[in-house]
Design a protein around this motif. Structure first.
Motif, PDB file in Angstrom:
ATOM      1  N   ASN A 265      -4.366  -8.268   2.900  1.00 23.27           N
ATOM      2  CA  ASN A 265      -3.036  -7.737   4.163  1.00 23.27           C
ATOM      3  C   ASN A 265      -2.718  -9.462   4.362  1.00 23.27           C
ATOM      4  O   ASN A 265      -3.816 -10.380   4.364  1.00 23.27           O
ATOM      5  CB  ASN A 265      -4.430  -7.293   5.233  1.00 23.27           C
ATOM      6  CG  ASN A 265      -4.604  -5.485   5.077  1.00 23.27           C
ATOM      7  OD1 ASN A 265      -4.253  -5.179   5.580  1.00 23.27           O
ATOM      8  ND2 ASN A 265      -5.534  -5.395   4.311  1.00 23.27           N
ATOM      9  N   ASP A 289       1.553  -7.269   6.320  1.00 23.95           N
ATOM     10  CA  ASP A 289       1.198  -6.223   7.148  1.00 23.95           C
ATOM     11  C   ASP A 289       1.250  -6.559   8.515  1.00 23.95           C
ATOM     12  O   ASP A 289       1.208  -5.123   9.298  1.00 23.95           O
ATOM     13  CB  ASP A 289       0.193  -6.479   5.937  1.00 23.95           C
ATOM     14  CG  ASP A 289       0.105  -6.486   5.142  1.00 23.95           C
ATOM     15  OD1 ASP A 289       0.519  -5.089   4.208  1.00 23.95           O
ATOM     16  OD2 ASP A 289      -0.105  -6.910   3.875  1.00 23.95           O
ATOM     17  N   LYS A 337       4.576  -2.559  13.339  1.00 26.20           N
ATOM     18  CA  LYS A 337       3.813  -3.466  12.747  1.00 26.20           C
ATOM     19  C   LYS A 337       3.223  -4.400  13.279  1.00 26.20           C
ATOM     20  O   LYS A 337       3.768  -5.540  12.495  1.00 26.20           O
ATOM     21  CB  LYS A 337       4.864  -4.386  11.726  1.00 26.20           C
ATOM     22  CG  LYS A 337       5.053  -2.798   9.285  1.00 26.20           C
ATOM     23  CD  LYS A 337       5.298  -3.654   9.435  1.00 26.20           C
ATOM     24  CE  LYS A 337       4.836  -4.296   8.035  1.00 26.20           C
ATOM     25  NZ  LYS A 337       5.256  -4.380   6.802  1.00 26.20           N
TER      26      LYS A 337
END
Length: 577
Positions: A265, A289, A337
């Motif tokens: 990530n 991410d 996000k």
């Protein structure tokens, strides 16, 4: 003849009441001007002119007003002597007060937090930072409510690409925090930070240093089976924009390549002022991410606001969470996000009374954890009761203390209620969740995690737009009533007096009297109306603070009034024709 006298008395009272009320209002306005408020700090020049025009703040005037709390000097000494916690957290190693414990100010002891079995919803994000100086406070936390922990920090050396803080990197390698997090499927990221425009420029323009950083970070991630990195560069200028984009893509692609069997990530922290981040968010969206919008440290942006994380602001061209989010969404931020970082710390300001200007000249003193706010400002260790005030615009609490040496202390902080409103703002704007800076700053404040459970573990969560709430009912109405409470009280009192004399004259008419008192139902209605009229006035003077038994006394007095009215036939007897 009697009717004329009654009318004369009524007119005299009607004239005198507003005059007395105005005199009282002027005295309160005079004393209120000495209280520090955000408007005074923001508009010092205008305030100075207004104060001078009204003749407020003369050197001959004292500080002992009825509205401003004159706190004894021993209270100031108490705050200064025991306000140690934040300094300890950010300087020395974790002290004995914080070893995985919470302070219970009621029972005067330290204890572990209770652990809830509820788990975070899969589509929500609760992101926390663990500063390296916080020792083992993480042992008291429920990882079921935390989706990601970012270990703060790997300080990038702009000259070599390696790290500048070997002691903290050694802690990364040895702490049991990461193992405990992995046991509950909580993701662990390593924060990579680099501050200063020159440092960032030096590092970004030398691409060979990127590989040095990548090699170093890869080893650290492999050693602890971590889940990725968080990039935190203080600001990205236009001339650094493309280089930073290339660097972020380089880190993401190479981490994915080196950890083929595991998803890595990449979280990216962006500053509170969107114009300080020039790289295209739309281009970054393919590789990032999680975007972390830093909704903290607004007091550092222009030095005008005393608040670390204002929901809104009334400063011209000032920044707030509302403005930050709006501008980032306009720039193409992917809300689904993204998370909004919120503070578990407040700010303490010290002030010096400027008699010529009529206000306090305040200066930033230090940051203060919510744990310290609870322990120092709301502690049972002191006999001086301090009641916080809610600033409805910024949605932040504050204490304001004045001292006999013409100094003051302000403490602005969030609690569970104000943080819940800021969480609502993020969730209402379709953010994935929130971040809390930093793990351990809230020890002893379980109610904050109760709010987290409420908003991030329930199947159905009702989210209201906090901005609309402030603009409308009930907060705006409540603030309006609170601001003009004296005006409403005077108006209500005048109307009550008018009604009293009107009823007195009406009772002089036997037809009205006999009609009203003829039936028990009418008498009960009359008694109820009297109680409804007088209860607000009596409540204003604190008559009901002693308990509900005083309501019984009021009821008995009303019943006696009703009885005597019925028995003796009114105040003025006029024979029937």
């Amino acid at each position: 003849m009697m009717t004329r006298r009654i009318k004369s008395i009524y007119l005299i009272i009607l004239i005198l009441t507003p005059l007395i009320a105005c005199k009282r209002e002027y005295a309160q306005l005079k004393s209120s001007s000495r209280r520090v408020s955000s408007e005074m700090r923001f508009l010092q020049r205008s305030t100075s002119g207004l104060v001078t025009a009204l003749g407020i703040g003369q050197s001959s005037e004292g500080m002992d007003t009825t509205l401003t709390q004159l706190t004894p000097m021993s209270q100031k000494n108490f705050i200064n002597e025991y306000a140690f916690l934040y300094d300890a957290l950010n300087g020395a190693p974790t002290n004995r007060y914080l070893n995985a414990l919470e302070y219970d100010s009621i029972q005067d002891l330290y204890k572990k937090r209770s652990v809830s079995n509820r788990k975070l919803n899969e589509d929500k994000e609760l992101y926390v930072w663990y500063p390296y100086w916080m020792g083992d406070v993480w042992k008291s936390y429920n990882f079921n409510l935390i989706s990601t922990i970012s270990f703060f920090t790997y300080k990038i050396d702009p000259a070599s690409g390696s790290y500048l803080n070997p002691t903290q990197i050694s802690q990364w390698r040895s702490t049991d925090l990461l193992d405990s997090a992995k046991n509950t499927n909580t993701k662990v990221l390593l924060n990579l930070s680099l501050e200063g425009e020159e440092n960032q420029s030096q590092f970004l323009k030398n691409e060979s240093l990127w590989n040095v950083l990548l090699d170093s970070v890869t080893v650290l991630l492999q050693e602890r089976d971590a889940d990725g990195i968080e990039l935190e560069f203080s600001e990205i200028t236009k001339d650094q924009s493309q280089k930073f984009l290339d660097f972020a893509i380089y880190m993401k692609d190479n981490l994915d390549f080196r950890f083929v069997t595991k998803k890595m990530n990449l979280a990216l922290a962006v500053p509170a002022v969107p114009s300080d981040f020039s790289t295209s968010l739309r281009q970054l969206d393919e590789f990032v991410d999680l975007f972390v919008v830093k909704g903290i440290d607004y007091h550092e942006i222009d030095g005008l606001t005393p608040v670390v994380s204002p929901l809104r602001t009334d400063i011209a061209n000032g920044y707030s969470l509302e403005k930050t989010i709006n501008q980032y969404l306009e720039k193409g931020l992917n809300a689904k996000k993204s998370i909004l970082a919120l503070p578990l710390f407040g700010l303490q300001w010290s002030g010096t009374w400027e008699s010529n200007e009529g206000y306090y000249e305040t200066n930033f003193e230090k940051k203060i954890t919510l744990s310290e706010v609870s322990r120092i400002y709301q502690s049972k260790d002191t006999s001086f009761v301090m009641i916080p005030t809610l600033d409805e615009t910024t949605m932040t609490n504050y204490f304001f203390l004045e001292f006999a040496d013409n100094t003051s202390i302000e403490c602005w902080y969030d609690d569970a209620f104000t943080l819940s409103k800021k969480m609502d703002l993020a969730l209402y704007r379709d953010f994935k969740g929130i971040g809390l800076w930093a793990l351990g700053y809230d020890l002893g404040m379980n109610e904050i995690w109760n709010v987290v459970e409420e908003k991030f573990t329930s199947d159905v969560v009702f989210i209201k737009d906090p901005i609309a709430e402030i603009d409308g009912y009930p907060l705006k109405l409540a603030a309006f009533l609170q601001k003009y409470n004296y005006l409403f009280f005077v108006t209500f009192s005048v109307l009550t007096i008018f009604l009293f004399f009107a009823l007195t004259m009406a009772f002089s008419d036997w037809r009205f009297r006999d009609t009203l008192l003829a039936k028990q139902l009418y008498r009960i209605i009359f008694l109820t109306v009297c109680m409804v009229l007088f209860i607000p006035i009596l409540s204003y003077y604190g008559l009901f603070e002693g308990g509900n038994w005083r309501l019984v006394i009021i009821f008995i007095l009303g019943a006696l009034c009703s009885y005597f009215l019925q028995k003796f036939g009114g105040f003025i007897k006029i024979n029937k024709p």
